[in-house]
Design an enzyme around this catalytic site. Sequence first.
Site, PDB file in Angstrom:
ATOM      1  N   GLU A 110      28.319  34.124  30.287  1.00 56.56           N
ATOM      2  CA  GLU A 110      30.025  34.297  30.524  1.00 56.56           C
ATOM      3  C   GLU A 110      30.477  32.849  29.972  1.00 56.56           C
ATOM      4  OE1 GLU A 110      28.260  35.391  33.001  1.00 56.56           O
ATOM      5  OE2 GLU A 110      28.988  37.726  33.486  1.00 56.56           O
ATOM      6  N   PHE A 155      31.283  43.428  47.412  1.00 55.89           N
ATOM      7  CA  PHE A 155      29.901  43.140  46.481  1.00 55.89           C
ATOM      8  C   PHE A 155      30.934  42.633  45.038  1.00 55.89           C
ATOM      9  CE2 PHE A 155      27.359  44.420  42.915  1.00 55.89           C
ATOM     10  CZ  PHE A 155      26.399  43.210  43.091  1.00 55.89           C
ATOM     11  N   GLN A 156      30.322  41.530  44.683  1.00 55.67           N
ATOM     12  CA  GLN A 156      30.895  40.529  43.602  1.00 55.67           C
ATOM     13  C   GLN A 156      32.332  40.608  43.450  1.00 55.67           C
ATOM     14  OE1 GLN A 156      29.184  42.819  39.944  1.00 55.67           O
ATOM     15  NE2 GLN A 156      27.480  41.412  39.799  1.00 55.67           N
ATOM     16  N   LYS A 190      39.577  46.771  39.572  1.00 53.16           N
ATOM     17  CA  LYS A 190      38.692  47.855  38.770  1.00 53.16           C
ATOM     18  C   LYS A 190      39.206  49.259  38.801  1.00 53.16           C
ATOM     19  CE  LYS A 190      34.212  50.181  38.932  1.00 53.16           C
ATOM     20  NZ  LYS A 190      33.078  50.196  39.565  1.00 53.16           N
ATOM     21  N   MET A 246      24.696   8.726  26.321  1.00 55.71           N
ATOM     22  CA  MET A 246      25.638   8.108  26.969  1.00 55.71           C
ATOM     23  C   MET A 246      25.520   7.449  28.266  1.00 55.71           C
ATOM     24  SD  MET A 246      28.678   6.707  26.333  1.00 55.71           S
ATOM     25  CE  MET A 246      29.617   7.485  24.948  1.00 55.71           C
TER      26      MET A 246
END
Lengths: 165, 565
Positions: free
Chosen positions: B49, B111-112, B161, B475
């Site tokens: 993602e 969940f999630q 959802k 750096m």
Amino acid sequence: MKHTLAVLVENRPGVLTHISGLISRRAFNIESIAAGYTEEPDTTRITIVVEGNEIEQEQVVNQLSKLVDVIKISDLTAVESIQRELALIKVKATIETRSDIINIVDIFRASIVDVNRETMVIELSGDGAKIDALCQVLEEDHGIIEIVRTGKIALARGPISAKAQ
Amino acid sequence: MIMNGAEAIIESLKNEKVDVVFGYPGGAVLTLYDALYQADFKHILTKHEQGAVHAADGYARATGKVGVVIATSGPGATNLVTGIATAYMDSIPLVAITGQVAVPLIGRDSFQEADIRGITTPITKHNYLVKKVEDLPRVLKEAFYIARTGRPGPVVVDVAKDVFAASVDYHYPSEVVLRGYRPLFAGNSETIDKVCEELRLAHNPLIFVGGGVNLSNSAEVFRELVDQTGFPVISTLMGLGSLPFDHPLFLGMVGMHGTYAANMATTECDLLLGIGVRFDDRVTGLLSEFAKKAKVIHFDIDPAEINKNVLAHIRVVGDINWSLPALVQRVKGISGELKERAQAWTEQVLSWQRDKPLQYERDPNLVMPQAVIEKVSQLTQGDAVIVTDVGQHQMWVAQYYGFRNSRSFLTSGGLGTMGYGLPAALGAQCGLPARQVILFVGDGGIMMNCQELATVANYNLPVKVLIFNNQTLGMVAQWQRMFYGGRYSHTGLRGNTDFVKLAEAMGVAGLRVTKPEELDNVLKEALATPGPVVVDIRTPEKVDVWPMVPSGAGLDQMILGGAEG
């Protein structure tokens, strides 16, 4: 210096989170914040008291204005306004001390909203200094069990509303 | 028309003229992915993602359109966070559509489930949680409008959802009604008159251009302003490309790794005309020393930028597409006068530039990173879309690639996100299929999102990935060398990965440069190859970025280092 801001916002979930989140991440110095419904059901009015110089105060207003749900901000500091806080004070009160407490309450034009054998609850609205003064007298003479205070709310005098300002 | 929430989203994307979305499927967005499938909507499946959100960001920066990313609830959404913050810091228009658990499950640690609205509040321009399907069309209309108007930025639309599956009578609103959001276009025209008066009084004027000019597509009118005033110009990292690098009045980048001329001009100028800048600490150095002889004029669309870091004597709040043409209009009549008064100053700053140009050690036995960039600049005639990751190579690209065009330099400026480069480059290539997209990246940064090489291969996106492989986090190591007694704590990457094999394993051609004499041919071969190519370029470990203003010092306290020549 302290500034009192009237912030009109959309009455939507998450608005207060947006505002309090912004205040904390920008490290603004907020003294109090109080929110409630207004004459328009879809608008919430939040009174914010912010401490800072002119530049800091300008940043608070500009950053808050960027929030999509903030409709209008007016600074009530420079205008004539009525400013109030509300306090509920639970004080130790025996049968012997009740009358003295009632005297104090009268002097402050406060009111007694609950009494039992051991305590009384006093309600007072006014400016912060007045509430401080009552609390000091009650604490010294009788002992305070707990205090709850709202943040300051403020309304400009005269016919012009914050949204029209 | 009756449809479900997922279809309503697809319809809304079409109404917003979205031609591609980047994303990754998951449980909470199954219905949305079903609608994408049925509509045959163009979707780029990344491998992570984070890759998807940076790709949407790169697409947005390259094209000027709103980038769209889709992720599922919980970990899908939280994987977007770095990319959203990156876009927020650089004012990039994004709409991130995330799945949320179904309404009855919200708030139960399902969940999630993650409160992505709460998580992204400080890093979005606005965000939404949609719990009623009838709100979807309005919310999407608002999300796109908020993302691209005013000062652009990312907007998150979190959709429960069950909302994707619920049916709605779809009407896309024709306009947006937001009481609290009225982006300003035109400001107060009297301020432009005041600016003109100040321009006429200045003897040492300096134009300071920032990312706002690229973001508002106003490079053309900006160039006209430069030509009409004859004032020298310095740029932020994000402003590069606003003026061609070889414009006679261009002094280069200002700030921590700015040029001698740009930093000295800032210190000595008596008028600083900041256009679409936000006075970041990497630009100003010690604030109390910044441009302290100058009156500051600040042009910006965001009133909150005025006086945030540097106090402005005159503020010009409004869209640069309003303010710059208005200023150019007024300056036209006094052009000769302005140029005459600034002439001595201009000659002085240009002499600084001549006397102390950017320089680096040219060792004939080493592949110097700066030389690679100069070579690419020469081969592409400054006309490629250049993407970088973050670190030394990013600064060298800013210094040594000769940018000619607006929106041709895509880099994470504000947040400084390592791992940004590769996915951003693939997003840019999706948006501009006909353009040459070249990524400069370090051997540290490439590994942060190297899985996206597989995406580049899957879609045959002809991105050229030039890895500066110096076996170190350059750096950070430079700072360790300068300020931490050379104690290289965990910045050594020696022998970790064979990038040619990595590329080949992912389906991308891999080339390698180990000696300077190979550079020319390998770069030509890479640029001429039709598909994606990775070039593993072995650069020396201990090369520093010069000049450098140590943190906490004024700009004139820069160390010229190796650039002293």
